[in-house]
Design an enzyme around this catalytic site. Structure first.
Site, PDB file in Angstrom:
ATOM      1  N   ASP A  41      47.016 -43.551  51.791  1.00 19.01           N
ATOM      2  CA  ASP A  41      46.190 -44.679  51.358  1.00 19.01           C
ATOM      3  C   ASP A  41      45.120 -44.116  50.428  1.00 19.01           C
ATOM      4  OD1 ASP A  41      44.266 -46.636  51.037  1.00 19.01           O
ATOM      5  OD2 ASP A  41      43.995 -47.033  53.169  1.00 19.01           O
ATOM      6  N   CYS A  51      37.310 -53.479  58.763  1.00 16.76           N
ATOM      7  CA  CYS A  51      38.760 -53.406  58.982  1.00 16.76           C
ATOM      8  C   CYS A  51      39.149 -52.040  59.538  1.00 16.76           C
ATOM      9  CB  CYS A  51      39.529 -53.698  57.694  1.00 16.76           C
ATOM     10  SG  CYS A  51      39.287 -55.356  57.054  1.00 16.76           S
ATOM     11  N   LYS A 100      39.348 -52.128  43.287  1.00 19.47           N
ATOM     12  CA  LYS A 100      38.368 -51.126  43.699  1.00 19.47           C
ATOM     13  C   LYS A 100      38.082 -50.123  42.579  1.00 19.47           C
ATOM     14  CE  LYS A 100      39.654 -51.436  48.592  1.00 19.47           C
ATOM     15  NZ  LYS A 100      38.474 -52.173  49.072  1.00 19.47           N
ATOM     16  N   HIS A 107      42.003 -47.538  57.754  1.00 17.75           N
ATOM     17  CA  HIS A 107      41.848 -48.982  57.559  1.00 17.75           C
ATOM     18  C   HIS A 107      42.985 -49.670  58.305  1.00 17.75           C
ATOM     19  CE1 HIS A 107      41.905 -52.822  55.344  1.00 17.75           C
ATOM     20  NE2 HIS A 107      40.714 -52.541  54.884  1.00 17.75           N
ATOM     21  N   GLN A 166      40.342 -45.703  48.346  1.00 16.49           N
ATOM     22  CA  GLN A 166      38.963 -45.262  48.183  1.00 16.49           C
ATOM     23  C   GLN A 166      38.853 -43.954  47.406  1.00 16.49           C
ATOM     24  OE1 GLN A 166      36.441 -47.112  49.040  1.00 16.49           O
ATOM     25  NE2 GLN A 166      37.511 -48.643  50.258  1.00 16.49           N
TER      26      GLN A 166
END
Length: 408
Positions: A198, A363, A224, A121, A201
Protein backbone atom coordinates in the site's frame (compact mmCIF):
# COMPACT_ATOMS: atom_id res chain seq x y z
CA UNK A 1 11.56 25.24 -2.99
CA UNK A 2 9.85 28.62 -3.07
CA UNK A 3 6.84 27.75 -0.90
CA UNK A 4 5.23 31.17 -1.22
CA UNK A 5 5.32 30.79 -5.00
CA UNK A 6 3.97 27.24 -4.75
CA UNK A 7 1.06 28.40 -2.59
CA UNK A 8 -0.05 30.75 -5.37
CA UNK A 9 -0.81 27.66 -7.48
CA UNK A 10 -3.43 26.39 -5.01
CA UNK A 11 -6.62 28.45 -5.24
CA UNK A 12 -8.22 26.82 -2.20
CA UNK A 13 -5.53 28.26 0.06
CA UNK A 14 -7.07 31.69 -0.52
CA UNK A 15 -10.29 30.49 1.11
CA UNK A 16 -11.36 31.48 4.59
CA UNK A 17 -12.90 29.09 7.11
CA UNK A 18 -14.90 30.58 9.97
CA UNK A 19 -13.48 33.99 9.09
CA UNK A 20 -9.86 32.78 9.30
CA UNK A 21 -7.33 32.00 6.59
CA UNK A 22 -7.43 28.28 5.82
CA UNK A 23 -4.59 26.22 7.26
CA UNK A 24 -4.90 22.81 5.67
CA UNK A 25 -3.21 20.07 7.71
CA UNK A 26 -5.16 17.09 6.39
CA UNK A 27 -3.20 16.09 3.30
CA UNK A 28 -2.89 12.47 4.46
CA UNK A 29 -6.64 12.20 3.86
CA UNK A 30 -6.75 14.20 0.62
CA UNK A 31 -4.25 16.65 -0.83
CA UNK A 32 -5.25 19.89 -2.48
CA UNK A 33 -4.86 20.35 -6.24
CA UNK A 34 -2.89 23.11 -7.97
CA UNK A 35 -4.37 25.23 -10.73
CA UNK A 36 -2.37 23.24 -13.28
CA UNK A 37 -4.34 20.07 -12.46
CA UNK A 38 -7.69 21.85 -12.40
CA UNK A 39 -6.96 23.55 -15.73
CA UNK A 40 -5.88 20.29 -17.37
CA UNK A 41 -9.15 18.62 -16.40
CA UNK A 42 -11.22 21.61 -17.46
CA UNK A 43 -9.44 21.60 -20.81
CA UNK A 44 -10.42 17.97 -21.33
CA UNK A 45 -14.09 18.69 -20.62
CA UNK A 46 -14.13 21.90 -22.64
CA UNK A 47 -12.17 20.87 -25.75
CA UNK A 48 -11.96 17.08 -26.26
CA UNK A 49 -14.44 15.33 -23.97
CA UNK A 50 -14.93 11.89 -25.49
CA UNK A 51 -14.67 8.21 -24.69
CA UNK A 52 -11.43 6.38 -25.39
CA UNK A 53 -10.11 3.51 -27.52
CA UNK A 54 -13.15 2.69 -29.68
CA UNK A 55 -13.84 6.01 -31.43
CA UNK A 56 -12.08 6.98 -34.67
CA UNK A 57 -13.17 10.62 -34.68
CA UNK A 58 -10.86 13.47 -33.73
CA UNK A 59 -12.09 13.96 -30.17
CA UNK A 60 -11.93 10.24 -29.42
CA UNK A 61 -8.39 10.03 -30.76
CA UNK A 62 -7.26 13.02 -28.72
CA UNK A 63 -8.87 11.64 -25.55
CA UNK A 64 -7.27 8.23 -26.10
CA UNK A 65 -3.86 9.80 -26.62
CA UNK A 66 -4.18 11.83 -23.40
CA UNK A 67 -5.41 8.81 -21.43
CA UNK A 68 -2.55 6.57 -22.54
CA UNK A 69 0.07 9.30 -22.21
CA UNK A 70 -0.97 9.58 -18.59
CA UNK A 71 -0.35 5.84 -18.19
CA UNK A 72 3.12 6.25 -19.68
CA UNK A 73 3.76 9.16 -17.32
CA UNK A 74 2.85 6.95 -14.33
CA UNK A 75 5.10 4.17 -15.65
CA UNK A 76 8.03 6.57 -15.77
CA UNK A 77 7.16 8.17 -12.42
CA UNK A 78 7.47 4.90 -10.48
CA UNK A 79 9.96 3.33 -12.93
CA UNK A 80 7.83 0.34 -13.91
CA UNK A 81 9.39 -1.78 -16.64
CA UNK A 82 6.41 -1.76 -18.99
CA UNK A 83 3.33 0.41 -19.50
CA UNK A 84 1.22 -2.77 -19.40
CA UNK A 85 2.08 -3.02 -15.70
CA UNK A 86 0.12 0.17 -14.92
CA UNK A 87 -3.56 -0.53 -14.22
CA UNK A 88 -6.00 2.32 -13.66
CA UNK A 89 -8.30 1.77 -10.67
CA UNK A 90 -10.70 3.92 -8.64
CA UNK A 91 -8.05 4.29 -5.95
CA UNK A 92 -5.74 2.42 -3.59
CA UNK A 93 -8.63 0.51 -2.04
CA UNK A 94 -9.87 -0.78 -5.39
CA UNK A 95 -6.32 -1.74 -6.38
CA UNK A 96 -5.74 -3.77 -3.22
CA UNK A 97 -9.12 -5.46 -3.58
CA UNK A 98 -8.24 -6.43 -7.15
CA UNK A 99 -5.02 -8.08 -6.00
CA UNK A 100 -6.68 -9.86 -3.07
CA UNK A 101 -9.65 -11.12 -5.08
CA UNK A 102 -7.87 -12.09 -8.30
CA UNK A 103 -4.27 -12.90 -7.43
CA UNK A 104 -5.05 -13.94 -3.87
CA UNK A 105 -7.72 -16.40 -4.95
CA UNK A 106 -5.26 -17.79 -7.49
CA UNK A 107 -2.30 -18.49 -5.17
CA UNK A 108 -3.66 -18.86 -1.61
CA UNK A 109 -4.83 -22.32 -0.54
CA UNK A 110 -6.20 -24.00 2.57
CA UNK A 111 -3.78 -23.57 5.48
CA UNK A 112 -1.65 -20.87 3.84
CA UNK A 113 -0.64 -17.71 5.67
CA UNK A 114 -1.02 -14.02 4.76
CA UNK A 115 1.36 -11.69 6.62
CA UNK A 116 0.18 -8.17 7.55
CA UNK A 117 0.81 -5.59 10.28
CA UNK A 118 -1.37 -3.85 12.84
CA UNK A 119 -0.46 -0.48 11.31
CA UNK A 120 -2.40 -1.15 8.11
CA UNK A 121 -5.26 1.00 6.86
CA UNK A 122 -8.51 -0.98 6.83
CA UNK A 123 -8.19 -1.15 3.04
CA UNK A 124 -5.07 -3.29 3.52
CA UNK A 125 -6.51 -5.56 6.20
CA UNK A 126 -10.14 -6.28 5.33
CA UNK A 127 -9.52 -7.61 1.76
CA UNK A 128 -6.96 -10.04 3.19
CA UNK A 129 -9.32 -11.02 6.02
CA UNK A 130 -11.93 -11.89 3.41
CA UNK A 131 -9.40 -13.82 1.33
CA UNK A 132 -8.37 -15.79 4.43
CA UNK A 133 -12.03 -16.64 5.08
CA UNK A 134 -12.61 -17.74 1.50
CA UNK A 135 -9.53 -19.95 1.46
CA UNK A 136 -9.40 -21.07 5.10
CA UNK A 137 -6.04 -19.32 5.37
CA UNK A 138 -4.52 -17.53 8.36
CA UNK A 139 -3.61 -13.90 8.95
CA UNK A 140 -0.24 -13.49 10.69
CA UNK A 141 0.80 -10.13 12.16
CA UNK A 142 4.36 -8.83 12.23
CA UNK A 143 5.17 -7.72 15.82
CA UNK A 144 5.62 -3.97 16.26
CA UNK A 145 8.19 -2.19 18.42
CA UNK A 146 7.16 0.28 21.12
CA UNK A 147 7.76 3.22 18.79
CA UNK A 148 5.48 1.82 16.09
CA UNK A 149 8.20 0.48 13.82
CA UNK A 150 8.91 -3.07 12.70
CA UNK A 151 12.31 -4.71 12.49
CA UNK A 152 13.55 -7.01 9.76
CA UNK A 153 14.10 -9.68 12.43
CA UNK A 154 10.41 -9.40 13.30
CA UNK A 155 9.52 -9.84 9.64
CA UNK A 156 11.71 -12.94 9.43
CA UNK A 157 10.18 -14.33 12.62
CA UNK A 158 6.70 -14.66 11.10
CA UNK A 159 7.71 -16.01 7.70
CA UNK A 160 7.32 -19.71 7.00
CA UNK A 161 6.88 -22.17 4.16
CA UNK A 162 3.14 -21.48 4.48
CA UNK A 163 3.51 -17.74 3.77
CA UNK A 164 2.01 -16.84 0.39
CA UNK A 165 1.49 -13.06 0.54
CA UNK A 166 2.95 -10.21 2.58
CA UNK A 167 0.61 -7.19 2.51
CA UNK A 168 2.18 -4.11 4.05
CA UNK A 169 2.04 -0.34 3.95
CA UNK A 170 5.03 1.63 2.76
CA UNK A 171 4.17 4.53 5.10
CA UNK A 172 1.68 4.35 7.97
CA UNK A 173 -1.16 6.86 7.66
CA UNK A 174 -1.28 7.11 11.48
CA UNK A 175 2.21 6.62 12.87
CA UNK A 176 4.22 8.00 9.98
CA UNK A 177 6.36 4.86 10.12
CA UNK A 178 8.38 4.31 6.93
CA UNK A 179 8.85 0.61 6.32
CA UNK A 180 11.94 -0.80 4.62
CA UNK A 181 10.04 -2.22 1.66
CA UNK A 182 13.12 -3.21 -0.33
CA UNK A 183 14.46 -5.45 2.42
CA UNK A 184 11.01 -6.79 3.30
CA UNK A 185 10.50 -7.69 -0.37
CA UNK A 186 13.82 -9.52 -0.37
CA UNK A 187 12.83 -11.54 2.71
CA UNK A 188 9.42 -12.25 1.18
CA UNK A 189 10.89 -13.58 -2.04
CA UNK A 190 13.44 -15.70 -0.19
CA UNK A 191 10.45 -17.57 1.23
CA UNK A 192 8.82 -17.97 -2.19
CA UNK A 193 6.04 -15.55 -1.31
CA UNK A 194 4.69 -12.38 -2.94
CA UNK A 195 4.58 -8.83 -1.60
CA UNK A 196 1.73 -6.34 -2.12
CA UNK A 197 2.41 -2.79 -0.92
CA UNK A 198 0.00 0.00 0.00
CA UNK A 199 1.86 3.05 -1.27
CA UNK A 200 -0.87 5.66 -0.79
CA UNK A 201 1.11 7.63 1.81
CA UNK A 202 4.50 7.16 0.12
CA UNK A 203 4.22 8.02 -3.57
CA UNK A 204 3.17 11.67 -3.00
CA UNK A 205 6.08 12.33 -0.65
CA UNK A 206 9.17 10.42 -1.77
CA UNK A 207 10.71 8.93 -4.89
CA UNK A 208 9.42 5.37 -5.46
CA UNK A 209 11.16 2.96 -7.85
CA UNK A 210 9.17 -0.27 -8.06
CA UNK A 211 11.94 -2.10 -9.90
CA UNK A 212 14.51 -1.19 -7.25
CA UNK A 213 12.09 -2.16 -4.48
CA UNK A 214 11.31 -5.40 -6.37
CA UNK A 215 7.69 -5.43 -5.21
CA UNK A 216 5.14 -7.67 -6.90
CA UNK A 217 2.24 -5.22 -6.49
CA UNK A 218 2.14 -1.55 -5.48
CA UNK A 219 -1.02 0.56 -5.09
CA UNK A 220 -1.61 4.30 -4.71
CA UNK A 221 -4.20 7.06 -5.22
CA UNK A 222 -4.30 10.24 -7.28
CA UNK A 223 -6.11 12.34 -4.68
CA UNK A 224 -3.25 12.09 -2.18
CA UNK A 225 -0.68 13.38 -4.69
CA UNK A 226 -2.25 16.66 -5.88
CA UNK A 227 -4.51 14.85 -8.36
CA UNK A 228 -8.25 14.27 -8.55
CA UNK A 229 -10.36 11.85 -6.56
CA UNK A 230 -11.68 8.71 -8.22
CA UNK A 231 -8.45 7.43 -9.76
CA UNK A 232 -5.69 5.20 -8.49
CA UNK A 233 -2.96 2.96 -9.79
CA UNK A 234 -2.16 -0.70 -9.40
CA UNK A 235 1.35 -1.59 -10.45
CA UNK A 236 1.92 -5.31 -10.89
CA UNK A 237 4.68 -7.36 -12.45
CA UNK A 238 3.54 -8.25 -15.96
CA UNK A 239 4.03 -11.99 -15.59
CA UNK A 240 1.73 -12.01 -12.55
CA UNK A 241 -0.91 -9.75 -14.10
CA UNK A 242 -0.95 -11.97 -17.19
CA UNK A 243 -1.97 -14.95 -15.06
CA UNK A 244 -4.70 -13.11 -13.16
CA UNK A 245 -8.38 -13.09 -14.04
CA UNK A 246 -10.34 -9.81 -14.11
CA UNK A 247 -12.96 -9.28 -11.41
CA UNK A 248 -15.09 -6.75 -13.34
CA UNK A 249 -16.46 -7.28 -16.82
CA UNK A 250 -17.66 -5.15 -19.72
CA UNK A 251 -16.47 -2.43 -22.03
CA UNK A 252 -12.96 -2.38 -23.46
CA UNK A 253 -11.72 -5.30 -21.38
CA UNK A 254 -13.66 -7.64 -23.67
CA UNK A 255 -11.89 -9.25 -26.62
CA UNK A 256 -14.79 -11.27 -28.03
CA UNK A 257 -18.20 -12.25 -26.66
CA UNK A 258 -19.90 -15.50 -27.65
CA UNK A 259 -23.42 -16.49 -26.62
CA UNK A 260 -22.22 -18.40 -23.56
CA UNK A 261 -18.64 -17.23 -23.01
CA UNK A 262 -16.21 -14.36 -23.55
CA UNK A 263 -12.49 -13.71 -23.86
CA UNK A 264 -10.46 -10.83 -22.48
CA UNK A 265 -8.21 -8.34 -24.18
CA UNK A 266 -4.54 -7.89 -23.29
CA UNK A 267 -2.91 -5.97 -20.45
CA UNK A 268 -3.48 -3.43 -19.11
CA UNK A 269 -7.03 -2.98 -20.38
CA UNK A 270 -8.29 -6.41 -19.30
CA UNK A 271 -8.58 -5.02 -15.75
CA UNK A 272 -10.28 -1.75 -16.77
CA UNK A 273 -13.94 -2.55 -17.27
CA UNK A 274 -16.38 0.13 -18.39
CA UNK A 275 -15.77 3.73 -19.29
CA UNK A 276 -12.50 4.64 -17.55
CA UNK A 277 -11.49 7.70 -15.53
CA UNK A 278 -10.41 9.81 -18.50
CA UNK A 279 -10.52 13.31 -17.04
CA UNK A 280 -9.00 11.95 -13.85
CA UNK A 281 -6.11 10.40 -15.80
CA UNK A 282 -5.50 13.77 -17.45
CA UNK A 283 -5.48 15.38 -14.01
CA UNK A 284 -3.13 12.73 -12.62
CA UNK A 285 -0.73 13.37 -15.49
CA UNK A 286 -0.70 17.09 -14.64
CA UNK A 287 -0.18 16.31 -10.94
CA UNK A 288 2.85 14.14 -11.70
CA UNK A 289 4.25 16.87 -13.95
CA UNK A 290 3.92 19.29 -11.04
CA UNK A 291 5.59 16.93 -8.55
CA UNK A 292 8.42 16.13 -10.93
CA UNK A 293 9.07 19.80 -11.61
CA UNK A 294 9.54 20.39 -7.89
CA UNK A 295 11.45 17.13 -7.41
CA UNK A 296 10.39 14.36 -5.03
CA UNK A 297 13.65 14.58 -3.09
CA UNK A 298 13.11 18.31 -2.55
CA UNK A 299 9.53 17.67 -1.45
CA UNK A 300 10.63 14.97 0.98
CA UNK A 301 13.38 17.14 2.46
CA UNK A 302 11.00 20.06 2.93
CA UNK A 303 8.40 17.86 4.62
CA UNK A 304 11.05 16.50 6.98
CA UNK A 305 11.90 20.07 7.95
CA UNK A 306 8.22 20.81 8.64
CA UNK A 307 7.51 17.65 10.61
CA UNK A 308 10.67 18.09 12.67
CA UNK A 309 9.70 21.66 13.48
CA UNK A 310 6.14 20.67 14.41
CA UNK A 311 7.31 17.65 16.43
CA UNK A 312 9.63 19.81 18.56
CA UNK A 313 6.95 22.45 19.15
CA UNK A 314 4.26 19.91 20.00
CA UNK A 315 6.54 17.99 22.35
CA UNK A 316 6.74 21.09 24.54
CA UNK A 317 2.99 21.02 25.20
CA UNK A 318 2.20 19.51 28.58
CA UNK A 319 -0.21 16.59 28.42
CA UNK A 320 0.33 15.75 24.76
CA UNK A 321 0.97 12.20 23.56
CA UNK A 322 2.54 11.72 20.14
CA UNK A 323 2.29 8.29 18.55
CA UNK A 324 4.92 6.69 16.35
CA UNK A 325 8.65 7.06 15.72
CA UNK A 326 10.82 10.06 16.61
CA UNK A 327 10.96 13.07 14.32
CA UNK A 328 13.95 11.78 12.32
CA UNK A 329 12.30 8.50 11.36
CA UNK A 330 8.79 9.43 10.31
CA UNK A 331 6.93 10.76 7.33
CA UNK A 332 5.32 14.22 7.30
CA UNK A 333 2.46 13.61 9.73
CA UNK A 334 1.93 13.62 13.48
CA UNK A 335 -0.86 11.73 15.23
CA UNK A 336 -1.49 12.75 18.82
CA UNK A 337 -3.86 13.14 21.73
CA UNK A 338 -4.18 15.96 24.23
CA UNK A 339 -5.03 14.96 27.79
CA UNK A 340 -8.58 15.92 28.72
CA UNK A 341 -9.63 16.83 25.18
CA UNK A 342 -11.48 14.41 22.94
CA UNK A 343 -9.96 14.37 19.43
CA UNK A 344 -13.27 15.40 17.85
CA UNK A 345 -13.59 18.33 20.24
CA UNK A 346 -10.02 19.27 19.45
CA UNK A 347 -10.64 19.13 15.68
CA UNK A 348 -13.78 21.22 16.08
CA UNK A 349 -11.93 23.82 18.12
CA UNK A 350 -9.13 23.99 15.55
CA UNK A 351 -11.66 24.29 12.74
CA UNK A 352 -13.07 27.38 14.44
CA UNK A 353 -9.58 28.85 13.92
CA UNK A 354 -9.56 27.83 10.23
CA UNK A 355 -7.26 24.85 10.83
CA UNK A 356 -8.18 21.52 9.24
CA UNK A 357 -6.91 18.36 10.96
CA UNK A 358 -8.24 14.82 11.01
CA UNK A 359 -9.81 13.19 14.07
CA UNK A 360 -11.05 9.63 14.59
CA UNK A 361 -9.63 6.16 14.12
CA UNK A 362 -8.19 6.99 10.68
CA UNK A 363 -9.52 3.74 9.21
CA UNK A 364 -7.03 1.88 11.40
CA UNK A 365 -8.95 0.42 14.34
CA UNK A 366 -6.50 -2.43 15.08
CA UNK A 367 -3.76 0.20 15.31
CA UNK A 368 -5.89 2.35 17.62
CA UNK A 369 -6.18 -0.64 19.92
CA UNK A 370 -2.40 -1.10 19.75
CA UNK A 371 -2.03 2.59 20.67
CA UNK A 372 -4.45 2.07 23.57
CA UNK A 373 -6.63 4.83 22.17
CA UNK A 374 -10.17 4.92 20.86
CA UNK A 375 -9.38 7.77 18.50
CA UNK A 376 -6.66 10.34 17.85
CA UNK A 377 -6.04 13.66 16.10
CA UNK A 378 -3.68 13.92 13.14
CA UNK A 379 -1.89 16.84 11.50
CA UNK A 380 -0.29 16.08 8.14
CA UNK A 381 1.99 18.36 6.17
CA UNK A 382 2.77 18.84 2.50
CA UNK A 383 4.64 21.03 0.07
CA UNK A 384 2.21 23.95 0.46
CA UNK A 385 2.42 24.22 4.26
CA UNK A 386 4.69 26.64 6.14
CA UNK A 387 6.34 27.01 9.53
CA UNK A 388 4.12 30.03 10.13
CA UNK A 389 1.05 27.80 9.76
CA UNK A 390 2.57 25.37 12.24
CA UNK A 391 3.10 28.23 14.69
CA UNK A 392 -0.60 29.12 14.40
CA UNK A 393 -1.50 25.46 14.83
CA UNK A 394 0.57 25.25 18.03
CA UNK A 395 -0.97 28.46 19.35
CA UNK A 396 -4.46 27.06 18.71
CA UNK A 397 -3.56 23.80 20.45
CA UNK A 398 -2.50 25.76 23.52
CA UNK A 399 -5.73 27.80 23.46
CA UNK A 400 -7.82 24.65 23.12
CA UNK A 401 -5.99 22.97 25.99
CA UNK A 402 -6.52 26.03 28.19
CA UNK A 403 -10.22 26.19 27.34
CA UNK A 404 -10.89 22.54 28.17
CA UNK A 405 -8.84 22.65 31.37
CA UNK A 406 -10.72 25.71 32.69
CA UNK A 407 -12.90 24.87 35.66
CA UNK A 408 -16.32 26.48 35.18
Amino acid sequence: MDVNKIRQDFPILAEQVNGKDLIYLDTSATSQSPRQVIDAMNDYYETYNSNVHRGVHTLGTKATDAYEKARMKVRSFINALRFEEIIYTRGTTAAINLVARSFGDMVVEDGDEIVVTEMEHHANIVPWQQLAKRKNAKLVFIPMEEDGTITLDSVKSVMSDKTKIVAITHVSNVLGTINDIKEIAKITHEHGAYIAVDGAQAVPHMAVDVQDLDVDFYSFSGHKMLGPTGIGILYGKADLLDKMEPIEYGGDMIDYVYKTDATWTDLPVKFEAGTPMIAEAVGLHAAIDYLEELGLDNIHDYEQTLVGYAYDKMSEIEGIEIYGPDKDNRAGLITFNLTGVHPHDLATALDSEGIAVRAGHHCAQPLMKWCNAHSTARASFYLYNTKEEIDQFIESLEKTKEFFSYEF
